[in-house]
Scaffold this motif. Structure first.
Motif, PDB file in Angstrom:
ATOM      1  N   LYS A 109       0.681  -1.364  -0.027  1.00  0.00           N
ATOM      2  CA  LYS A 109      -0.040   0.094  -0.151  1.00  0.00           C
ATOM      3  C   LYS A 109       0.834   1.164  -0.006  1.00  0.00           C
ATOM      4  CE  LYS A 109      -0.203   0.853   5.010  1.00  0.00           C
ATOM      5  NZ  LYS A 109      -1.375   1.203   6.246  1.00  0.00           N
ATOM      6  N   TYR A 110       0.250   2.259  -0.634  1.00  0.00           N
ATOM      7  CA  TYR A 110       1.027   3.513  -0.165  1.00  0.00           C
ATOM      8  C   TYR A 110       0.003   4.762   0.293  1.00  0.00           C
ATOM      9  CZ  TYR A 110      -1.664   5.201  -4.661  1.00  0.00           C
ATOM     10  OH  TYR A 110      -2.399   5.424  -5.551  1.00  0.00           O
ATOM     11  N   TYR A 111      -1.091   4.131   0.751  1.00  0.00           N
ATOM     12  CA  TYR A 111      -2.008   4.823   1.777  1.00  0.00           C
ATOM     13  C   TYR A 111      -3.217   4.060   2.002  1.00  0.00           C
ATOM     14  CZ  TYR A 111      -5.917   6.586  -1.614  1.00  0.00           C
ATOM     15  OH  TYR A 111      -7.071   6.722  -2.145  1.00  0.00           O
ATOM     16  N   ASN A 112      -3.952   4.447   3.088  1.00  0.00           N
ATOM     17  CA  ASN A 112      -5.097   3.552   3.360  1.00  0.00           C
ATOM     18  C   ASN A 112      -6.118   4.460   4.224  1.00  0.00           C
ATOM     19  OD1 ASN A 112      -6.851   1.434   3.878  1.00  0.00           O
ATOM     20  ND2 ASN A 112      -5.636   0.686   5.510  1.00  0.00           N
ATOM     21  N   THR A 113      -7.100   4.800   3.631  1.00  0.00           N
ATOM     22  CA  THR A 113      -8.199   5.564   4.472  1.00  0.00           C
ATOM     23  C   THR A 113      -9.524   4.891   4.347  1.00  0.00           C
ATOM     24  OG1 THR A 113      -8.775   6.920   2.310  1.00  0.00           O
ATOM     25  CG2 THR A 113      -6.901   7.879   4.155  1.00  0.00           C
ATOM     26  N   PRO A 114     -10.422   5.185   5.287  1.00  0.00           N
ATOM     27  CA  PRO A 114     -11.802   4.589   5.360  1.00  0.00           C
ATOM     28  C   PRO A 114     -12.685   4.953   4.381  1.00  0.00           C
ATOM     29  CG  PRO A 114     -11.718   5.611   7.227  1.00  0.00           C
ATOM     30  CD  PRO A 114     -10.251   5.883   6.622  1.00  0.00           C
ATOM     31  N   PRO A 115     -13.900   4.146   4.124  1.00  0.00           N
ATOM     32  CA  PRO A 115     -14.937   4.633   3.361  1.00  0.00           C
ATOM     33  C   PRO A 115     -15.911   5.480   4.360  1.00  0.00           C
ATOM     34  CG  PRO A 115     -15.098   2.191   3.683  1.00  0.00           C
ATOM     35  CD  PRO A 115     -13.758   2.872   4.136  1.00  0.00           C
ATOM     36  N   ALA A 116     -16.709   6.215   3.860  1.00  0.00           N
ATOM     37  CA  ALA A 116     -17.922   6.778   4.626  1.00  0.00           C
ATOM     38  C   ALA A 116     -19.189   7.178   3.886  1.00  0.00           C
ATOM     39  CB  ALA A 116     -17.336   8.288   5.107  1.00  0.00           C
ATOM     40  N   LEU A 117     -20.116   7.508   4.468  1.00  0.00           N
ATOM     41  CA  LEU A 117     -21.532   7.915   3.844  1.00  0.00           C
ATOM     42  C   LEU A 117     -21.676   9.353   3.856  1.00  0.00           C
ATOM     43  CD1 LEU A 117     -24.203   6.971   2.711  1.00  0.00           C
ATOM     44  CD2 LEU A 117     -24.879   6.704   4.995  1.00  0.00           C
ATOM     45  N   GLU A 214      -6.493  -3.875   1.684  1.00  0.00           N
ATOM     46  CA  GLU A 214      -5.444  -3.385   2.817  1.00  0.00           C
ATOM     47  C   GLU A 214      -4.869  -2.308   2.354  1.00  0.00           C
ATOM     48  OE1 GLU A 214      -1.639  -6.062   1.724  1.00  0.00           O
ATOM     49  OE2 GLU A 214      -3.397  -7.211   1.279  1.00  0.00           O
ATOM     50  N   GLY A 215      -5.682  -1.189   1.605  1.00  0.00           N
ATOM     51  CA  GLY A 215      -5.099  -0.082   1.220  1.00  0.00           C
ATOM     52  C   GLY A 215      -4.924   0.159  -0.339  1.00  0.00           C
ATOM     53  N   ALA A 216      -4.522   1.219  -0.686  1.00  0.00           N
ATOM     54  CA  ALA A 216      -4.245   1.491  -2.051  1.00  0.00           C
ATOM     55  C   ALA A 216      -2.803   1.179  -2.577  1.00  0.00           C
ATOM     56  CB  ALA A 216      -4.387   2.940  -2.475  1.00  0.00           C
ATOM     57  N   GLY A 217      -2.610   0.484  -3.558  1.00  0.00           N
ATOM     58  CA  GLY A 217      -1.557   0.126  -4.080  1.00  0.00           C
ATOM     59  C   GLY A 217      -1.363   0.137  -5.341  1.00  0.00           C
ATOM     60  N   TYR A 244       7.663  11.371   1.331  1.00  0.00           N
ATOM     61  CA  TYR A 244       6.241  10.651   1.251  1.00  0.00           C
ATOM     62  C   TYR A 244       5.453  11.941   2.386  1.00  0.00           C
ATOM     63  CZ  TYR A 244       1.902   8.108   2.216  1.00  0.00           C
ATOM     64  OH  TYR A 244       0.611   7.785   2.295  1.00  0.00           O
ATOM     65  N   GLN A 245       6.190  12.122   3.698  1.00  0.00           N
ATOM     66  CA  GLN A 245       5.438  13.090   4.474  1.00  0.00           C
ATOM     67  C   GLN A 245       5.281  14.516   3.821  1.00  0.00           C
ATOM     68  OE1 GLN A 245       4.183  12.104   7.369  1.00  0.00           O
ATOM     69  NE2 GLN A 245       3.407  14.098   8.093  1.00  0.00           N
ATOM     70  N   THR A 246       6.157  14.953   3.226  1.00  0.00           N
ATOM     71  CA  THR A 246       6.180  16.213   2.460  1.00  0.00           C
ATOM     72  C   THR A 246       4.737  16.171   1.561  1.00  0.00           C
ATOM     73  OG1 THR A 246       8.516  16.560   2.648  1.00  0.00           O
ATOM     74  CG2 THR A 246       7.330  17.744   1.105  1.00  0.00           C
ATOM     75  N   PHE A 254      -3.477  14.885   8.411  1.00  0.00           N
ATOM     76  CA  PHE A 254      -3.207  13.666   9.010  1.00  0.00           C
ATOM     77  C   PHE A 254      -2.425  12.692   8.061  1.00  0.00           C
ATOM     78  CE2 PHE A 254      -7.021  13.105   6.637  1.00  0.00           C
ATOM     79  CZ  PHE A 254      -7.146  11.895   6.121  1.00  0.00           C
ATOM     80  N   ASP A 255      -2.075  11.586   8.660  1.00  0.00           N
ATOM     81  CA  ASP A 255      -1.202  10.619   8.036  1.00  0.00           C
ATOM     82  C   ASP A 255      -2.030   9.417   7.248  1.00  0.00           C
ATOM     83  OD1 ASP A 255       0.623   8.766   6.943  1.00  0.00           O
ATOM     84  OD2 ASP A 255       1.216   8.169   8.793  1.00  0.00           O
ATOM     85  N   VAL A 256      -2.232   9.791   6.001  1.00  0.00           N
ATOM     86  CA  VAL A 256      -2.990   8.699   5.079  1.00  0.00           C
ATOM     87  C   VAL A 256      -2.336   7.369   4.804  1.00  0.00           C
ATOM     88  CG1 VAL A 256      -4.136  10.662   3.977  1.00  0.00           C
ATOM     89  CG2 VAL A 256      -2.213   9.523   2.973  1.00  0.00           C
ATOM     90  N   TYR A 257      -1.112   7.550   5.518  1.00  0.00           N
ATOM     91  CA  TYR A 257      -0.601   5.897   5.204  1.00  0.00           C
ATOM     92  C   TYR A 257      -1.413   4.852   6.206  1.00  0.00           C
ATOM     93  CZ  TYR A 257       2.810   2.288   4.397  1.00  0.00           C
ATOM     94  OH  TYR A 257       3.497   1.069   4.107  1.00  0.00           O
ATOM     95  N   GLY A 258      -1.837   5.229   7.263  1.00  0.00           N
ATOM     96  CA  GLY A 258      -2.628   4.366   8.136  1.00  0.00           C
ATOM     97  C   GLY A 258      -1.634   3.485   8.852  1.00  0.00           C
TER      98      GLY A 258
END
Length: 259
Positions: A109-117, A214-217, A244-246, A254-258
């Motif tokens: 993965k290079y980031y992992n964020t949850p879904p929402a409604l 397990e996240g976006a790859g 990556y942080q930059t 916030f950190d999208v890496y998860g």
């Protein structure tokens, strides 16, 4: 017998050295992306690709010392176009799922964020559980983990699928939908715009591993194992050296890496 052995050895050596000669040297990597999924990837009015995915891709190409060339592609045709050779890798917020992994290889993965409604501000919907949306019209982009989740978990809701995120947003804004499911970052970014002022987040959705992965790859053809290894090494490097942080801080607080 000796002649046969010599012929077999010659054939083996030819195959070995032939394979080495034909190994691909990656000096240029064509990257497929959608260009319609802000803040991860989008096209500006002057047709420039921008977004988190794009900046990460450029940083990875720099680490790999290869030239990047971006190719835009409608989401529904993303994997078929990769397999057809239109580009070499997909960097387009594509979730690593078991279903997709049957067709393509993935990096880590290079980031992992949850879904929402998301729902209109005056909506009576108070959460993102299946019972909260029973009998409601819920939108999602087609061929995504979000549309699959709605199909499997919002069984008492009416699913409306759209080719792009922009189209479900328009229907939600104009009252043609009761809600829409997408990545929480994508929805939150839209809510901060004048068009998205109509709506609010009703709740986040706990990811289901077999659907959301397990996240976006980065998706790559299965035979290009060397390119998978190159991208994985580059992801580790930009995580380690602060690049990556930059990029993360340019788009998010916030950190999208998860985890």
């Amino acid at each position: 017998m000796r002649i046969l052995k010599r012929l077999a050895l010659a054939a083996t050596m030819a195959a070995l050295f032939g394979g080495i000669a034909e190994a691909k040297e990656w000096t240029k990597v064509r990257i497929g992306t959608e260009g319609a999924y802000p803040p991860f990837n989008e096209l500006t009015p002057d047709n420039q690709l921008v977004g988190f995915d794009i900046d990460v891709a450029k940083a990875l190409c720099e680490k790999m010392k290869v030239e990047c060339e971006f190719v835009t592609q409608d989401w529904d045709g993303m994997i078929p176009a990769l397999l057809a050779g239109k580009y070499d890798a997909i960097i387009a917020s594509m979730s690593i799922t078991p279903e997709r992994a049957e067709k393509v290889a993935f990096t880590g993965k290079y980031y992992n964020t949850p879904p929402a409604l998301a729902v209109p501000k005056d909506s009576a919907i108070q959460g993102a559980d299946p019972e909260d949306v029973a009998g409601k019209a819920i939108g999602a982009q087609s061929s995504t983990t979000h549309s699959r989740y709605v199909e499997q978990y919002y069984k008492d809701a009416q699913l409306k699928m759209y080719p792009t995120a922009d189209e479900y947003k328009l229907d939600l804004q104009n009252g043609r939908l009761d809600g829409a499911v997408d990545d929480v970052v994508v929805l939150s970014e839209w809510l901060d715009t004048p068009d998205g002022a109509c709506c609010k987040i009703a709740g986040t959705i706990t990811p289901v591993e077999e659907i959301h992965g397990e996240g976006a790859g980065i998706a790559i053809r299965k035979e290009d194992t060397d390119l998978v290894a190159m991208f994985n090494k580059a992801i580790e490097e930009i995580r380690a050296d602060g690049s990556y942080q930059t990029i993360n801080e340019k788009y998010f607080d916030f950190d999208v890496y998860g985890d």
